[in-house]
Scaffold this motif. Structure first.
Motif, PDB file in Angstrom:
ATOM      1  N   ARG A 207       0.848  -1.192   0.000  1.00  0.00           N
ATOM      2  CA  ARG A 207       0.000   0.000   0.000  1.00  0.00           C
ATOM      3  C   ARG A 207       0.884   1.243   0.000  1.00  0.00           C
ATOM      4  O   ARG A 207       1.680   1.453   0.919  1.00  0.00           O
ATOM      5  CB  ARG A 207      -0.898   0.001   1.240  1.00  0.00           C
ATOM      6  CG  ARG A 207      -1.754   1.241   1.406  1.00  0.00           C
ATOM      7  CD  ARG A 207      -2.593   1.145   2.667  1.00  0.00           C
ATOM      8  NE  ARG A 207      -1.772   1.221   3.877  1.00  0.00           N
ATOM      9  CZ  ARG A 207      -1.628   2.317   4.636  1.00  0.00           C
ATOM     10  NH1 ARG A 207      -2.257   3.432   4.312  1.00  0.00           N
ATOM     11  NH2 ARG A 207      -0.873   2.289   5.724  1.00  0.00           N
ATOM     12  N   PRO A 208       0.780   2.110  -1.011  1.00  0.00           N
ATOM     13  CA  PRO A 208       1.518   3.373  -0.954  1.00  0.00           C
ATOM     14  C   PRO A 208       0.964   4.239   0.176  1.00  0.00           C
ATOM     15  O   PRO A 208      -0.190   4.650   0.131  1.00  0.00           O
ATOM     16  CB  PRO A 208       1.267   4.000  -2.327  1.00  0.00           C
ATOM     17  CG  PRO A 208       0.027   3.348  -2.836  1.00  0.00           C
ATOM     18  CD  PRO A 208      -0.026   1.986  -2.243  1.00  0.00           C
ATOM     19  N   TYR A 209       1.790   4.487   1.179  1.00  0.00           N
ATOM     20  CA  TYR A 209       1.292   5.163   2.376  1.00  0.00           C
ATOM     21  C   TYR A 209       2.162   6.332   2.836  1.00  0.00           C
ATOM     22  O   TYR A 209       1.782   7.067   3.746  1.00  0.00           O
ATOM     23  CB  TYR A 209       1.144   4.159   3.515  1.00  0.00           C
ATOM     24  CG  TYR A 209       2.442   3.729   4.186  1.00  0.00           C
ATOM     25  CD1 TYR A 209       2.617   3.904   5.557  1.00  0.00           C
ATOM     26  CD2 TYR A 209       3.482   3.140   3.467  1.00  0.00           C
ATOM     27  CE1 TYR A 209       3.793   3.504   6.191  1.00  0.00           C
ATOM     28  CE2 TYR A 209       4.643   2.738   4.088  1.00  0.00           C
ATOM     29  CZ  TYR A 209       4.798   2.926   5.446  1.00  0.00           C
ATOM     30  OH  TYR A 209       5.966   2.520   6.068  1.00  0.00           O
ATOM     31  N   ARG A 210       3.306   6.509   2.218  1.00  0.00           N
ATOM     32  CA  ARG A 210       4.184   7.610   2.594  1.00  0.00           C
ATOM     33  C   ARG A 210       4.566   8.435   1.369  1.00  0.00           C
ATOM     34  O   ARG A 210       4.764   7.890   0.282  1.00  0.00           O
ATOM     35  CB  ARG A 210       5.465   7.089   3.245  1.00  0.00           C
ATOM     36  CG  ARG A 210       5.290   6.576   4.666  1.00  0.00           C
ATOM     37  CD  ARG A 210       6.605   6.002   5.173  1.00  0.00           C
ATOM     38  NE  ARG A 210       6.553   5.710   6.605  1.00  0.00           N
ATOM     39  CZ  ARG A 210       7.475   5.042   7.274  1.00  0.00           C
ATOM     40  NH1 ARG A 210       8.550   4.581   6.615  1.00  0.00           N
ATOM     41  NH2 ARG A 210       7.364   4.838   8.564  1.00  0.00           N
ATOM     42  N   VAL A 211       4.705   9.743   1.571  1.00  0.00           N
ATOM     43  CA  VAL A 211       5.236  10.645   0.549  1.00  0.00           C
ATOM     44  C   VAL A 211       6.484  11.304   1.137  1.00  0.00           C
ATOM     45  O   VAL A 211       6.471  11.797   2.270  1.00  0.00           O
ATOM     46  CB  VAL A 211       4.208  11.708   0.135  1.00  0.00           C
ATOM     47  CG1 VAL A 211       4.843  12.745  -0.790  1.00  0.00           C
ATOM     48  CG2 VAL A 211       3.014  11.050  -0.548  1.00  0.00           C
ATOM     49  N   GLU A 232      -5.239   2.071   7.056  1.00  0.00           N
ATOM     50  CA  GLU A 232      -4.853   1.055   6.077  1.00  0.00           C
ATOM     51  C   GLU A 232      -5.804   0.946   4.897  1.00  0.00           C
ATOM     52  O   GLU A 232      -5.514   0.241   3.932  1.00  0.00           O
ATOM     53  CB  GLU A 232      -4.734  -0.304   6.768  1.00  0.00           C
ATOM     54  CG  GLU A 232      -3.595  -0.393   7.755  1.00  0.00           C
ATOM     55  CD  GLU A 232      -3.490  -1.769   8.368  1.00  0.00           C
ATOM     56  OE1 GLU A 232      -2.803  -2.634   7.792  1.00  0.00           O
ATOM     57  OE2 GLU A 232      -4.117  -1.981   9.425  1.00  0.00           O
ATOM     58  N   ARG A 233      -6.922   1.630   4.936  1.00  0.00           N
ATOM     59  CA  ARG A 233      -7.854   1.616   3.807  1.00  0.00           C
ATOM     60  C   ARG A 233      -7.456   2.626   2.724  1.00  0.00           C
ATOM     61  O   ARG A 233      -8.033   2.615   1.635  1.00  0.00           O
ATOM     62  CB  ARG A 233      -9.264   1.925   4.282  1.00  0.00           C
ATOM     63  CG  ARG A 233      -9.844   0.917   5.251  1.00  0.00           C
ATOM     64  CD  ARG A 233     -11.139   1.422   5.844  1.00  0.00           C
ATOM     65  NE  ARG A 233     -10.917   2.667   6.586  1.00  0.00           N
ATOM     66  CZ  ARG A 233     -11.899   3.413   7.112  1.00  0.00           C
ATOM     67  NH1 ARG A 233     -13.156   3.040   6.948  1.00  0.00           N
ATOM     68  NH2 ARG A 233     -11.620   4.520   7.783  1.00  0.00           N
ATOM     69  N   LEU A 576      -1.875  -9.675   3.786  1.00  0.00           N
ATOM     70  CA  LEU A 576      -1.587  -9.787   2.354  1.00  0.00           C
ATOM     71  C   LEU A 576      -1.713  -8.437   1.670  1.00  0.00           C
ATOM     72  O   LEU A 576      -2.429  -7.544   2.149  1.00  0.00           O
ATOM     73  CB  LEU A 576      -2.531 -10.790   1.695  1.00  0.00           C
ATOM     74  CG  LEU A 576      -2.354 -12.257   2.090  1.00  0.00           C
ATOM     75  CD1 LEU A 576      -3.408 -13.105   1.396  1.00  0.00           C
ATOM     76  CD2 LEU A 576      -0.954 -12.753   1.725  1.00  0.00           C
ATOM     77  N   PRO A 577      -1.039  -8.255   0.526  1.00  0.00           N
ATOM     78  CA  PRO A 577      -1.145  -6.994  -0.202  1.00  0.00           C
ATOM     79  C   PRO A 577      -2.584  -6.630  -0.529  1.00  0.00           C
ATOM     80  O   PRO A 577      -3.361  -7.474  -0.984  1.00  0.00           O
ATOM     81  CB  PRO A 577      -0.337  -7.263  -1.479  1.00  0.00           C
ATOM     82  CG  PRO A 577       0.648  -8.297  -1.084  1.00  0.00           C
ATOM     83  CD  PRO A 577      -0.079  -9.177  -0.106  1.00  0.00           C
ATOM     84  N   LEU A 578      -2.939  -5.400  -0.253  1.00  0.00           N
ATOM     85  CA  LEU A 578      -4.201  -4.764  -0.660  1.00  0.00           C
ATOM     86  C   LEU A 578      -5.427  -5.201   0.124  1.00  0.00           C
ATOM     87  O   LEU A 578      -6.506  -4.633  -0.082  1.00  0.00           O
ATOM     88  CB  LEU A 578      -4.453  -5.002  -2.163  1.00  0.00           C
ATOM     89  CG  LEU A 578      -3.314  -4.633  -3.103  1.00  0.00           C
ATOM     90  CD1 LEU A 578      -3.725  -4.887  -4.540  1.00  0.00           C
ATOM     91  CD2 LEU A 578      -2.891  -3.190  -2.923  1.00  0.00           C
ATOM     92  N   THR A 579      -5.330  -6.188   1.021  1.00  0.00           N
ATOM     93  CA  THR A 579      -6.536  -6.746   1.629  1.00  0.00           C
ATOM     94  C   THR A 579      -7.394  -5.699   2.323  1.00  0.00           C
ATOM     95  O   THR A 579      -8.597  -5.578   2.060  1.00  0.00           O
ATOM     96  CB  THR A 579      -6.168  -7.865   2.618  1.00  0.00           C
ATOM     97  OG1 THR A 579      -5.737  -9.006   1.888  1.00  0.00           O
ATOM     98  CG2 THR A 579      -7.369  -8.265   3.458  1.00  0.00           C
ATOM     99  N   VAL A 580      -6.825  -4.928   3.236  1.00  0.00           N
ATOM    100  CA  VAL A 580      -7.633  -3.977   4.005  1.00  0.00           C
ATOM    101  C   VAL A 580      -8.260  -2.943   3.094  1.00  0.00           C
ATOM    102  O   VAL A 580      -9.421  -2.560   3.262  1.00  0.00           O
ATOM    103  CB  VAL A 580      -6.771  -3.316   5.101  1.00  0.00           C
ATOM    104  CG1 VAL A 580      -7.574  -2.245   5.832  1.00  0.00           C
ATOM    105  CG2 VAL A 580      -6.281  -4.368   6.095  1.00  0.00           C
TER     106      VAL A 580
END
Length: 695
Positions: A207-211, A232-233, A576-580
């Protein structure tokens, strides 16, 4: 094990219990790709598929050569003006990847470029062939140039796992800078002066979560984290308004968004929130002079367009009101006008908002088409660049002159070998679902095709993604052999607006599958189709896997590409990737018993049973981070063990990701393989043969 005998996956007892329900997942051991037994099993599957399709080798080669012969291998794009340069890309015969180039803008009109003849003064920005080297996979994640045209930021991936390494080049000297940043995500944005580059990174769940902000010439260890998303969504991304005046940092879930902006002249400043997130409200903005355009769905399911002052972007004043029959998709702002991209009656359109006068919609030459703004980097312009295609018209580039209101054709992709669009015809049909809903169907065939004809029925139906009418060179190899190609625009997609999407997600997801079956029945009963092969990829792979359980008798074959067929087990595992992120699309079966029961009732892997299934070809990639390879692997293993019919074939790309093989010639060969299997299935259903040997 002989390669002409299907591999038998060992069964390892593994139980899981959710909401009082205990389920056996005897193939869960296949999720470990570091286990030598797993790799050995995948290699055995590939050997078996090779053996079962060996009789199609000549047909595969014929189709590959047809695709190649119809393609202008040495070609170039229409140049696009930005600043003091004309930018374009070109391809060369025999080379897998494109080459990004530019020329000094010495004239106001695009230079007359000739494919295969580099122009004097041409500067190569990125040559994918040189960068790829001997790697079996190669992809570029971002390619971005500073406003002054001096520095290039680009990122590359050599495995298909969509983790990119970011690098920088001085275009004046041609030298690579020392700055190098591993494990970045797609995209990025420059500050106005080119001193800073903003990029995003992912967490362990992809999940891309930081800039982050990188100052050119400084150690990457000193990069500043400018934003981190804890929910996480939500995904985050970074970009620029079309004016390049503002950096735009967006955070969005499937149903909610929040935007932050920063004057690009002050890259070390603080981003400010446009409007705080509110559950269910999505919005995006673009900058136009003294105001912003804001596209939003607050009280407007199909979205509305507002304006907002620069000093108070949260104050939205209505400009285009909500319409039940029109879904607004995007707005692009220019110095003297704006273009609104929309969807109505299952087709796309473009509305122009002039600086003076009344808004109007652009008229296009075909009723069935797709059109969208494309390649408009200049803020000051009197033209609007458009991409256009239909099921019979190859991809085309137009300029729309805002003064004369004329469409000017700049380029239409060449289709060699005497292709004439007048030899083909496209149609729009409507099937009726069980609840009375009319489902649009796009159809193309060669004129004179005898009905009923063998048919490929394609579908997707998730994430509000629309499968718009489009042209395909490879598809001609089917149409010229008497096939019909159809797209079922099922609920869960976005073809008919936001309500169409909402009627095919969460606890209404089964509408996606029953719509597809209704389309198949309609095509057969109305005389269009004989044997139908269902085809879908990713979430469309879930679709065709589900309909194989729901109506196996309706299909002569199923092609499931990187298919999301083990959806319940995946969505139950938040690691797992993308689940949430996906819980807003499919529901949360981990914490909600009703969602768990509903998903279990349709997920392909959970619903394989002792019945006769049509032949199935599943295609996946070992390094896929979106739909993990083990989903189709487990599904095929269970089909072989539990059901009848088939055969059930599995093809695994051992060095690729979600999009399959990256080089264009490799991709053509993969498509030729798939089309040869489809032709063989249709011929078998008709009692004929496409080759010698076992079919």
């Amino acid at each position: 094990m002989s390669s002409d005998i299907p591999p038998v996956a060992k069964k390892v007892p593994a139980e899981r219990t959710h909401h009082g329900d205990t389920v056996l997942d005897e193939y869960s051991w296949l999720t470990d790709k570091d286990d030598p037994d797993t790799i050995a099993y995948l290699e055995a599957e590939n050997a078996y598929t090779d053996a079962r399709t060996a009789h199609l080798a000549d047909l595969q080669e014929d189709i590959f050569q047809e695709i190649k012969a119809r393609t202008q291998e040495t070609d170039l794009s229409v140049p696009t003006r930005k600043g003091g340069w004309w930018y374009y890309s070109r391809t060369e015969e025999g080379k897998q990847y494109g080459i990004q180039c530019r020329l000094p803008a010495l004239t106001e009109t695009p230079p007359e470029l000739v494919a295969g003849k580099p122009m004097d003064g041409e500067q190569v920005l990125l040559d994918g062939n040189e960068l790829a080297g001997d790697s079996p996979f190669f992809a570029v994640g971002t390619s971005s140039i500073t406003a002054d045209g001096r520095l290039l930021a680009y990122s590359t991936d050599f495995s298909g796992n969509e983790r990119f390494t970011l690098r920088f080049r001085d275009l004046d000297s041609g030298e690579m800078l020392a700055d190098e940043i591993p494990d970045v995500f797609y995209g990025g944005a420059w500050s106005a002066d080119g001193s800073a580059f903003f990029y995003s990174t992912t967490d362990e769940a992809w999940r891309p979560y930081r800039v982050h902000r990188h100052i050119i010439g400084t150690p990457t260890s000193e990069d500043v984290l400018v934003y981190e998303e804890s929910d996480e969504r939500f995904w985050v991304g970074i970009g620029l308004t079309r004016s390049e005046r503002y950096l735009v940092l967006s955070a969005g879930s499937k149903i909610t968004s929040e935007v932050r902006i920063l004057d690009a002249e002050f890259p070390t400043g603080e981003f400010s929130v446009v409007r705080p997130r509110a559950v269910g409200v999505e919005y995006a903005l673009d900058h136009a002079g003294d105001h912003f355009f804001v596209l939003h769905n607050e009280g407007a399911r199909n979205f509305a367009l507002a304006t907002a002052p620069i000093d108070d972007p949260a104050a939205w004043t209505p400009l285009i009101e909500h319409r039940e029959d029109t879904r607004l998709l995007d707005v692009q702002a220019f110095a003297g006008h704006a273009a609104v991209y929309f969807r109505r009656d299952g087709l796309t359109g473009i509305r122009v908002l002039p600086g003076e006068g009344e808004p109007y919609e652009i008229e296009f030459p075909e009723v069935i088409h797709s059109a969208q703004p494309a390649g408009n980097p200049e803020f000051q312009t009197g033209r609007l660049r458009l991409a256009y295609a239909s099921m019979v018209t190859p991809p085309s580039v137009y300029d729309y002159d805002l003064t004369t209101h004329k469409l000017i054709l700049l380029k239409r992709r060449a289709v060699l070998g005497g292709y004439d669009p007048e030899d083909y015809e496209q149609f729009r049909e409507w099937a009726v679902a069980g609840d009375g809903t009319r489902v649009p169907v796009s159809i193309v065939r060669r004129k004179g095709t005898q009905s009923p004809a063998p048919t490929v029925l394609y579908g997707y139906g998730s994430y509000e993604t629309s499968i718009d009418p489009a042209f395909s060179v490879a598809r001609l190899s089917l149409l010229d052999r008497g096939f019909v190609f159809a797209v079922a625009h099922v609920r869960g997609g976005g073809e008919m607006g936001r309500g169409w999407y909402e009627d095919g997600k969460l606890l209404r997801k089964k509408n996606t599958f029953t719509d597809f079956v209704a389309v198949a029945r309609h095509l057969r009963e109305s005389g269009w189709s004989g044997g139908i092969v269902a085809r879908g990829g990713s979430a469309g792979g879930l679709l065709v896997g589900a309909v194989a359980n729901l109506a196996p008798d309706a299909f002569a074959g199923v092609v499931a590409e990187v298919p999301f067929v083990d959806a319940l087990n995946t969505i139950l595992d938040p690691s797992l990737p993308l689940t949430v992120i996906e819980w807003d699309e499919w529901g949360d079966p981990l914490h909600n018993a009703d969602v768990y029961a509903y998903m279990k009732s349709y997920t392909p892997y959970e619903n394989v049973d002792d019945r006769v299934y049509p032949p199935i070809l599943a295609i996946t990639s070992l390094n896929d981070t979106r739909v993990l390879y083990h989903e189709p692997v487990k599904w095929i293993a269970r089909l072989r063990d539990t059901s009848r019919g088939g055969p059930f074939l599995l093809k695994i790309e051992m060095g690729a990701g979600h999009g399959g093989r990256s080089g264009r010639y490799d991709a053509w060969r993969e498509e030729a393989f798939t089309l040869s299997w489809i032709l063989d299935r249709a011929a078998t259903a008709a009692g004929k043969s496409q080759g010698t040997g076992e079919s």
